[in-house]
Design a protein around this motif. Structure first.
Motif, short mmCIF file in Angstrom:
data_model
loop_
_atom_site.label_atom_id
_atom_site.label_comp_id
_atom_site.label_asym_id
_atom_site.label_seq_id
_atom_site.Cartn_x
_atom_site.Cartn_y
_atom_site.Cartn_z
N VAL A 44 41.03 28.29 -28.27
CA VAL A 44 42.30 28.99 -28.42
C VAL A 44 42.14 30.13 -29.39
O VAL A 44 42.64 31.23 -29.18
N ARG A 45 41.40 29.88 -30.48
CA ARG A 45 41.18 30.96 -31.46
C ARG A 45 40.38 32.08 -30.83
O ARG A 45 40.64 33.25 -31.06
N SER A 47 40.22 32.85 -27.61
CA SER A 47 41.02 33.54 -26.60
C SER A 47 42.18 34.31 -27.23
O SER A 47 42.71 35.21 -26.63
N SER A 48 42.55 33.94 -28.46
CA SER A 48 43.63 34.67 -29.11
C SER A 48 43.22 36.10 -29.41
O SER A 48 44.05 36.99 -29.46
N SER A 49 41.90 36.36 -29.59
CA SER A 49 41.46 37.74 -29.80
C SER A 49 41.55 38.53 -28.50
O SER A 49 41.69 39.74 -28.51
N LEU A 50 41.49 37.87 -27.35
CA LEU A 50 41.62 38.53 -26.05
C LEU A 50 43.07 38.62 -25.59
O LEU A 50 43.35 39.24 -24.59
N THR A 51 43.95 38.02 -26.31
CA THR A 51 45.34 37.94 -25.88
C THR A 51 45.96 39.31 -25.61
O THR A 51 46.61 39.48 -24.60
N PRO A 52 45.78 40.33 -26.47
CA PRO A 52 46.40 41.63 -26.16
C PRO A 52 45.92 42.21 -24.83
O PRO A 52 46.72 42.73 -24.06
N LEU A 54 44.62 40.50 -22.26
CA LEU A 54 45.17 39.66 -21.19
C LEU A 54 46.67 39.88 -21.05
O LEU A 54 47.20 39.89 -19.93
N GLN A 55 47.33 40.06 -22.17
CA GLN A 55 48.78 40.27 -22.13
C GLN A 55 49.11 41.56 -21.39
O GLN A 55 50.03 41.59 -20.57
N ARG A 58 48.53 40.97 -17.77
CA ARG A 58 49.61 40.16 -17.21
C ARG A 58 50.87 40.99 -17.05
O ARG A 58 51.56 40.89 -16.04
#
Length: 135
Positions: A44-45, A47-52, A54-55, A58
């Motif tokens: 999760v940590r 993937s949280s760096s990839l969140t922007p 991916l966001q 999406r």
């Protein structure tokens, strides 16, 4: 008597060993859960760096889907409007055709009535002439 006492001790020792085994397996299961939780939290940590990124992907996908749905909705409304116009035009044509059909049918009935009246007059007049000539 010793033999029965010995059997009892063996049974107690076996039941204790089975309890120990179940405790060990329970502890192992808890360890596995902890390890899985820690792995999941690490992923999760990461993937949280990839969140922007991916966001935004999406959001872009969601925007494209929303645009497509809006486009489909507009086209569907246009289709329904054109279909309604087509149906009304068809109904008007059908009403006109039925009116012409009924007019033709009425004309045929009038012609038939006129010919039948003429025929009845012909034979009625001839019959009165025949009756008059016989007397």
């Amino acid at each position: 008597m010793n033999s029965s006492l010995g059997l009892g001790l063996r049974w107690i020792s076996k039941s204790n060993s089975s309890r120990n085994e179940s405790n060990l397996s329970m502890k192992r299961g808890m360890r596995r859960k902890r390890v899985l939780r820690s792995c999941n939290s690490k992923s999760v940590r990461r993937s949280s760096s990839l969140t922007p990124i991916l966001q935004t992907q999406r959001n872009t996908g969601a925007d494209e889907i929303a645009k497509f749905i809006k486009f489909q909705d507009e086209e569907m409304q246009a289709f329904v409007a054109e279909r309604d116009k087509l149906i009304k035009a068809h109904e008007k044509k059908m009403v006109g055709m039925r009116e012409r059909h009924w007019q033709e049918e009425v004309e045929l009935e009038k012609e038939f009535d006129a010919e039948l009246s003429h025929l009845m007059e012909k034979y009625t007049l001839d019959g009165s002439k025949v009756n008059a000539s016989n007397t």
